[in-house]
Every structure is written in C-alpha cells, then in structure tokens.
Design a protein around this motif. Sequence first.
Motif, PDB file in Angstrom:
ATOM      1  N   ASN A 107       0.823  -1.222   0.000  1.00 48.36           N
ATOM      2  CA  ASN A 107       0.000   0.000   0.000  1.00 48.36           C
ATOM      3  C   ASN A 107       0.855   1.271   0.000  1.00 48.36           C
ATOM      4  OD1 ASN A 107      -2.223  -1.726   0.156  1.00 48.36           O
ATOM      5  ND2 ASN A 107      -2.234  -1.643   2.393  1.00 48.36           N
ATOM      6  N   ASP A 108       1.845   1.328  -0.877  1.00 49.29           N
ATOM      7  CA  ASP A 108       2.738   2.488  -1.034  1.00 49.29           C
ATOM      8  C   ASP A 108       3.573   2.801   0.216  1.00 49.29           C
ATOM      9  OD1 ASP A 108       1.935   2.883  -3.679  1.00 49.29           O
ATOM     10  OD2 ASP A 108       0.233   4.114  -3.053  1.00 49.29           O
ATOM     11  N   GLN A 109       3.709   1.841   1.120  1.00 51.97           N
ATOM     12  CA  GLN A 109       4.550   2.011   2.317  1.00 51.97           C
ATOM     13  C   GLN A 109       5.653   0.961   2.274  1.00 51.97           C
ATOM     14  OE1 GLN A 109       4.277   4.031   5.202  1.00 51.97           O
ATOM     15  NE2 GLN A 109       2.623   5.224   4.306  1.00 51.97           N
ATOM     16  N   LEU A 110       6.859   1.340   2.726  1.00 53.92           N
ATOM     17  CA  LEU A 110       7.960   0.386   2.764  1.00 53.92           C
ATOM     18  C   LEU A 110       8.060  -0.235   4.149  1.00 53.92           C
ATOM     19  CD1 LEU A 110      10.781   2.224   0.804  1.00 53.92           C
ATOM     20  CD2 LEU A 110       9.483   0.236   0.084  1.00 53.92           C
ATOM     21  N   TYR A 111       8.284  -1.560   4.185  1.00 54.66           N
ATOM     22  CA  TYR A 111       8.417  -2.305   5.432  1.00 54.66           C
ATOM     23  C   TYR A 111       9.670  -3.159   5.360  1.00 54.66           C
ATOM     24  CZ  TYR A 111       3.435  -1.279   6.120  1.00 54.66           C
ATOM     25  OH  TYR A 111       2.228  -0.655   6.286  1.00 54.66           O
ATOM     26  N   VAL A 112      10.367  -3.303   6.494  1.00 56.63           N
ATOM     27  CA  VAL A 112      11.492  -4.230   6.559  1.00 56.63           C
ATOM     28  C   VAL A 112      10.994  -5.491   7.263  1.00 56.63           C
ATOM     29  CG1 VAL A 112      12.462  -3.277   8.711  1.00 56.63           C
ATOM     30  CG2 VAL A 112      13.932  -4.531   7.147  1.00 56.63           C
ATOM     31  N   VAL A 113      11.318  -6.655   6.685  1.00 53.40           N
ATOM     32  CA  VAL A 113      10.861  -7.935   7.221  1.00 53.40           C
ATOM     33  C   VAL A 113      11.674  -8.289   8.468  1.00 53.40           C
ATOM     34  CG1 VAL A 113      10.649 -10.410   6.748  1.00 53.40           C
ATOM     35  CG2 VAL A 113      10.116  -8.747   4.946  1.00 53.40           C
ATOM     36  N   LEU A 114      10.979  -8.558   9.586  1.00 57.03           N
ATOM     37  CA  LEU A 114      11.632  -8.966  10.837  1.00 57.03           C
ATOM     38  C   LEU A 114      11.679 -10.485  10.931  1.00 57.03           C
ATOM     39  CD1 LEU A 114       9.834  -6.412  13.185  1.00 57.03           C
ATOM     40  CD2 LEU A 114      12.091  -6.181  12.150  1.00 57.03           C
ATOM     41  N   THR A 115      10.554 -11.149  10.601  1.00 63.00           N
ATOM     42  CA  THR A 115      10.513 -12.612  10.556  1.00 63.00           C
ATOM     43  C   THR A 115       9.597 -13.030   9.420  1.00 63.00           C
ATOM     44  OG1 THR A 115       8.612 -12.796  12.044  1.00 63.00           O
ATOM     45  CG2 THR A 115      10.789 -12.874  13.071  1.00 63.00           C
ATOM     46  N   ALA A 116       9.890 -14.163   8.813  1.00 59.70           N
ATOM     47  CA  ALA A 116       9.035 -14.708   7.756  1.00 59.70           C
ATOM     48  C   ALA A 116       8.976 -16.226   7.935  1.00 59.70           C
ATOM     49  CB  ALA A 116       9.594 -14.358   6.380  1.00 59.70           C
ATOM     50  N   GLN A 117       7.765 -16.766   8.045  1.00 58.59           N
ATOM     51  CA  GLN A 117       7.592 -18.208   8.216  1.00 58.59           C
ATOM     52  C   GLN A 117       6.573 -18.718   7.220  1.00 58.59           C
ATOM     53  OE1 GLN A 117       6.524 -17.970  12.492  1.00 58.59           O
ATOM     54  NE2 GLN A 117       8.062 -19.571  12.757  1.00 58.59           N
ATOM     55  N   ASN A 118       6.878 -19.861   6.627  1.00 61.74           N
ATOM     56  CA  ASN A 118       5.944 -20.501   5.704  1.00 61.74           C
ATOM     57  C   ASN A 118       5.205 -21.610   6.443  1.00 61.74           C
ATOM     58  OD1 ASN A 118       6.681 -18.995   3.360  1.00 61.74           O
ATOM     59  ND2 ASN A 118       8.574 -20.164   3.307  1.00 61.74           N
ATOM     60  N   PHE A 119       3.863 -21.614   6.325  1.00 67.16           N
ATOM     61  CA  PHE A 119       3.043 -22.637   6.963  1.00 67.16           C
ATOM     62  C   PHE A 119       2.358 -23.464   5.891  1.00 67.16           C
ATOM     63  CE2 PHE A 119       3.229 -19.242  10.169  1.00 67.16           C
ATOM     64  CZ  PHE A 119       3.676 -19.972  11.250  1.00 67.16           C
ATOM     65  N   HIS A 120       2.464 -24.782   5.995  1.00 70.63           N
ATOM     66  CA  HIS A 120       1.840 -25.693   5.038  1.00 70.63           C
ATOM     67  C   HIS A 120       0.853 -26.584   5.789  1.00 70.63           C
ATOM     68  CE1 HIS A 120       4.767 -24.562   1.955  1.00 70.63           C
ATOM     69  NE2 HIS A 120       5.661 -24.591   2.929  1.00 70.63           N
ATOM     70  N   PRO A 121      -0.396 -26.117   5.940  1.00 72.71           N
ATOM     71  CA  PRO A 121      -1.377 -26.938   6.654  1.00 72.71           C
ATOM     72  C   PRO A 121      -1.731 -28.191   5.856  1.00 72.71           C
ATOM     73  CG  PRO A 121      -2.421 -25.017   5.676  1.00 72.71           C
ATOM     74  CD  PRO A 121      -0.949 -24.878   5.437  1.00 72.71           C
ATOM     75  N   GLY A 122      -2.214 -29.217   6.526  1.00 73.17           N
ATOM     76  CA  GLY A 122      -2.591 -30.460   5.853  1.00 73.17           C
ATOM     77  C   GLY A 122      -3.661 -30.208   4.802  1.00 73.17           C
ATOM     78  N   LYS A 123      -4.643 -29.402   5.147  1.00 69.91           N
ATOM     79  CA  LYS A 123      -5.689 -29.009   4.203  1.00 69.91           C
ATOM     80  C   LYS A 123      -5.618 -27.499   4.045  1.00 69.91           C
ATOM     81  CE  LYS A 123      -9.043 -32.624   5.137  1.00 69.91           C
ATOM     82  NZ  LYS A 123     -10.320 -32.955   5.717  1.00 69.91           N
TER      83      LYS A 123
END
Length: 190
Positions: A19-35
């Motif tokens: 949305n036209d704002q810059l953010y620095v990533v502090l943490t990033a996690q990928n979640f793969h649920p069963g469904k």
Amino acid sequence: MLVKVIASSLRKGNVVEVNDQLYVVLTAQNFHPGKGTPVTQVDMRRISDGTKVSERWRTTEQVERAIVDDREYTFLYEDGEGFHFMNPENYEQIVVTEDVVGDQKPYLKESTNLMVSTYNGVAISIELPQRVSLEVVETEPVVKGQTAASSYKPAILENGVKTMVPPHIAVGTRVVVMTADNSYVERAKD
C-alpha cells in the motif's frame, strides 16, 4: 526499484512495499497446513514510523520487494541522534536510528564492521557478525571435580548480555557467542 517476488521467498531484512509504504521484514515463516492453502506469515516494521505489523500472504502470491543497498560499514559512536556508521571506502557517514538497531545494541562496539542495508539513502536494517568474542565479567566460581558434561551456569558478558557457559569458564575468560540468540559457542582463541 521494486521487483515482484513470491511471498514464500521473503527473508529477514528484505524490504517490501505494501500500500505504497515500505516495510522491513523482521521474521518470515511458511506454513503448510494439511488441508487448505500454504501461507507465509510475515512480521515487519514500517520504515517511515517504526510501526510493527503482521501480514499473511498465500505462499505463491506476488509481493513487491524493494532492492536495497547492502554495504559494510564501521560503527563509530552513539549519541542523541542515533548510531553513527562510516563507509570505509569513501568515509561517508550514516546515522541509524534506535528502532532499526533494536535489541542488537549491546553488540555494537566501536570500530565493529557490519552490514547496513539502505534504501534511498536511509538505513533500514543492520546485520551483525554471526559470532563475536566477549569477556565474561560475572559468573559462578569454577568448582573442582565438576565435569563439562554437567549443566551450564549463567554468566554476564562485558556488554551486559546474559548467556550460559560451561562450568570450567571463569571470570575474565573470553568466549565466542552467537549474536542471534546470545548462546555460547566456544572459548575464544584470541
């Protein structure tokens, strides 16, 4: 400059535009649920005012990632303005604010070299060396007959950080610790 990347490729220190704002990533996690759909959960800090937000994207969703300038700087000093760093190539100085440094502050020692990420000339994140050597200034005394296999004991390092060290480590000993979690690695060889 912005490039489109998939959400699952985001890592700590990346800069994204939302949305036209810059953010620095502090943490990033990928979640793969069963469904259901795999998602990427990202905690980030808005660069303009330091506000922390969480965002969730489908892992395959396109996100605008900003290209930042990562360069080695030397830490000089801290004052009311912030933390002053110098580019060793051209001697230009940059000021990094307290909210960018955050909990990494105890590891900033004069003349420490580290990576500073800038976007349009503004410092947005710093990256400490993975390991640093520090002196133990407070810990329980060495107990004769205590084996190294027994539990670790608490210690305070010269920068005020608390860690756990093996029983044979005494006050005045230099140790190597991981800057990410303050954990003991080994006795320093320096």
